[in-house]
Scaffold this active site. Structure first.
Site, PDB file in Angstrom:
ATOM      1  N   GLY A  12     -28.122  18.691 -36.017  1.00 20.63           N
ATOM      2  CA  GLY A  12     -28.259  19.610 -37.140  1.00 20.63           C
ATOM      3  C   GLY A  12     -27.616  19.164 -38.443  1.00 20.63           C
ATOM      4  N   SER A  13     -27.533  17.824 -38.651  1.00 17.59           N
ATOM      5  CA  SER A  13     -26.905  17.390 -39.911  1.00 17.59           C
ATOM      6  C   SER A  13     -27.757  17.809 -41.115  1.00 17.59           C
ATOM      7  CB  SER A  13     -26.653  15.882 -39.916  1.00 17.59           C
ATOM      8  OG  SER A  13     -27.854  15.167 -40.010  1.00 17.59           O
ATOM      9  N   ASN A  14     -29.075  17.802 -40.959  1.00 14.63           N
ATOM     10  CA  ASN A  14     -29.923  18.279 -42.063  1.00 14.63           C
ATOM     11  C   ASN A  14     -29.741  19.775 -42.279  1.00 14.63           C
ATOM     12  OD1 ASN A  14     -31.917  16.189 -43.299  1.00 14.63           O
ATOM     13  ND2 ASN A  14     -31.781  15.675 -41.130  1.00 14.63           N
ATOM     14  N   LEU A  85     -38.093  19.507 -31.858  1.00 15.71           N
ATOM     15  CA  LEU A  85     -38.911  18.580 -31.067  1.00 15.71           C
ATOM     16  C   LEU A  85     -40.153  19.188 -30.424  1.00 15.71           C
ATOM     17  CD1 LEU A  85     -36.198  16.273 -29.473  1.00 15.71           C
ATOM     18  CD2 LEU A  85     -37.627  15.865 -31.478  1.00 15.71           C
ATOM     19  N   ILE A  88     -45.519  22.849 -32.960  1.00 18.63           N
ATOM     20  CA  ILE A  88     -45.611  24.220 -33.473  1.00 18.63           C
ATOM     21  C   ILE A  88     -46.956  24.814 -33.043  1.00 18.63           C
ATOM     22  CG2 ILE A  88     -45.638  25.626 -35.581  1.00 18.63           C
ATOM     23  CD1 ILE A  88     -42.907  24.337 -34.911  1.00 18.63           C
ATOM     24  N   ASN A 102     -41.853  20.026 -42.489  1.00 19.52           N
ATOM     25  CA  ASN A 102     -41.104  19.159 -41.569  1.00 19.52           C
ATOM     26  C   ASN A 102     -40.621  17.931 -42.322  1.00 19.52           C
ATOM     27  OD1 ASN A 102     -40.157  18.103 -39.042  1.00 19.52           O
ATOM     28  ND2 ASN A 102     -41.988  16.803 -38.948  1.00 19.52           N
ATOM     29  N   HIS A 104     -39.785  13.837 -41.585  1.00 16.04           N
ATOM     30  CA  HIS A 104     -39.958  12.760 -40.608  1.00 16.04           C
ATOM     31  C   HIS A 104     -39.239  11.513 -41.130  1.00 16.04           C
ATOM     32  CE1 HIS A 104     -41.839  10.764 -37.241  1.00 16.04           C
ATOM     33  NE2 HIS A 104     -42.074   9.747 -38.048  1.00 16.04           N
ATOM     34  N   ASP A 145     -46.674  15.367 -36.909  1.00 12.71           N
ATOM     35  CA  ASP A 145     -46.458  14.494 -38.078  1.00 12.71           C
ATOM     36  C   ASP A 145     -47.736  14.215 -38.868  1.00 12.71           C
ATOM     37  OD1 ASP A 145     -43.806  14.256 -37.157  1.00 12.71           O
ATOM     38  OD2 ASP A 145     -44.364  12.575 -35.879  1.00 12.71           O
ATOM     39  N   GLU A 174     -32.580  11.678 -46.259  1.00 12.47           N
ATOM     40  CA  GLU A 174     -32.913  13.045 -45.799  1.00 12.47           C
ATOM     41  C   GLU A 174     -31.960  14.063 -46.405  1.00 12.47           C
ATOM     42  OE1 GLU A 174     -34.971  12.370 -41.531  1.00 12.47           O
ATOM     43  OE2 GLU A 174     -32.836  12.733 -41.455  1.00 12.47           O
TER      44      GLU A 174
HETATM   45  C1  GRF Z   1     -33.964  13.696 -38.638  1.00 10.18           C
HETATM   46  O1  GRF Z   1     -33.963  12.313 -38.679  1.00 10.18           O
HETATM   47  C2  GRF Z   1     -35.333  14.218 -38.956  1.00 10.18           C
HETATM   48  O2  GRF Z   1     -36.050  13.389 -39.794  1.00 10.18           O
HETATM   49  C3  GRF Z   1     -35.984  14.248 -37.616  1.00 10.18           C
HETATM   50  O3  GRF Z   1     -34.955  14.619 -36.730  1.00 10.18           O
HETATM   51  C4  GRF Z   1     -33.690  14.222 -37.261  1.00 10.18           C
HETATM   52  C5  GRF Z   1     -32.769  15.403 -37.239  1.00 10.18           C
HETATM   53  O4  GRF Z   1     -31.442  15.045 -37.458  1.00 10.18           O
HETATM   54  N1  GRF Z   1     -37.173  15.051 -37.644  1.00 10.18           N
HETATM   55  P1  GRF Z   1     -30.316  16.121 -37.603  1.00 10.18           P
HETATM   56  O5  GRF Z   1     -30.275  16.942 -36.312  1.00 10.18           O
HETATM   57  O6  GRF Z   1     -30.629  16.981 -38.786  1.00 10.18           O
HETATM   58  O7  GRF Z   1     -29.046  15.348 -37.784  1.00 10.18           O
END
Ligand code: GRF
Length: 191
Positions: A12-14, A85, A88, A102, A104, A145, A174
């Protein structure tokens, strides 16, 4: 105020960056974190930020209502996939037309599709001796994708890169771009 639901299966870093970015925003708030994994890092992030979490089950998500009722009840305006993962389901796409995006970790249409996630993507890019990789933010349709691209940013691939070193470079892109692109989409939608 727009309500965002972030769907994630992993660390969940994003999600973390998106939460930080919209902290104190007048435009949007993160109203819900949705995950298929109760033990995922993103669930801890949600707890720390006192954001409600919805843990979903495969059968109901893919073959049942797709949790559309829960999402409608929360008044969700935009669904943001960040390392989610599962595919949808059509019903969810129909219920939120043009409202699911999304990210990618490669330059689609290359290196996408089923099984192309995480290090598999970066290893394939390196194996094919690509000089460039990057990120693609796109609308979600019923294929992995595949939906209409919204934004891409690139970074170099170096000869001595490993999947790990490339992943770190792509992840920086990202974190830098995803929150801003989300903001732009919401801003344009509200015009
Ligand atoms: C990211 O690289 C995103 O592009 C992909 O899954 C990863 C998620 O990373 N779809 P995080 O859990 O947000 O660190």
């Amino acid at each position: 105020m727009n309500k965002i639901a972030v769907f994630a299966s992993g660390g969940g870093s994003n999600a973390q960056k998106i939460i930080e970015y919209f902290n104190n925003s007048q435009l949007a708030s993160i109203a819900l974190i949705v995950s298929n994994k109760p033990e995922a890092g993103v669930v801890t992030i949600a707890e720390k930020n006192t954001i409600p979490t919805l843990i979903i089950e495969k059968e109901k998500f893919l073959k049942g209502s797709g949790y559309t009722d829960d999402l409608k009840k929360e008044g969700i305006d935009l669904i943001v996939l960040a390392g989610f993962l599962w595919k949808i389901p059509a019903l969810l796409i129909k219920t939120f037309p043009g409202k699911i995006i999304n990210i990618h970790p490669a330059l689609l249409p290359k290196y996408g599709g089923k099984g192309m996630y995480g290090f598999h993507v970066h290893q394939a890019v390196i194996d094919n001796k690509e000089k460039e990789s990057g990120i693609t933010i796109h609308y979600v349709d019923e294929q992995y994708d595949h939906g209409q691209p919204i934004f891409q940013a690139t970074c170099p691939v170096f000869e001595n890169d490993t999947a790990f070193s490339l992943a770190k470079r792509v992840q920086q892109l990202e974190h830098e771009h995803y929150p801003k692109v989300i903001e732009e989409i919401l801003f344009n939608n509200s015009k």
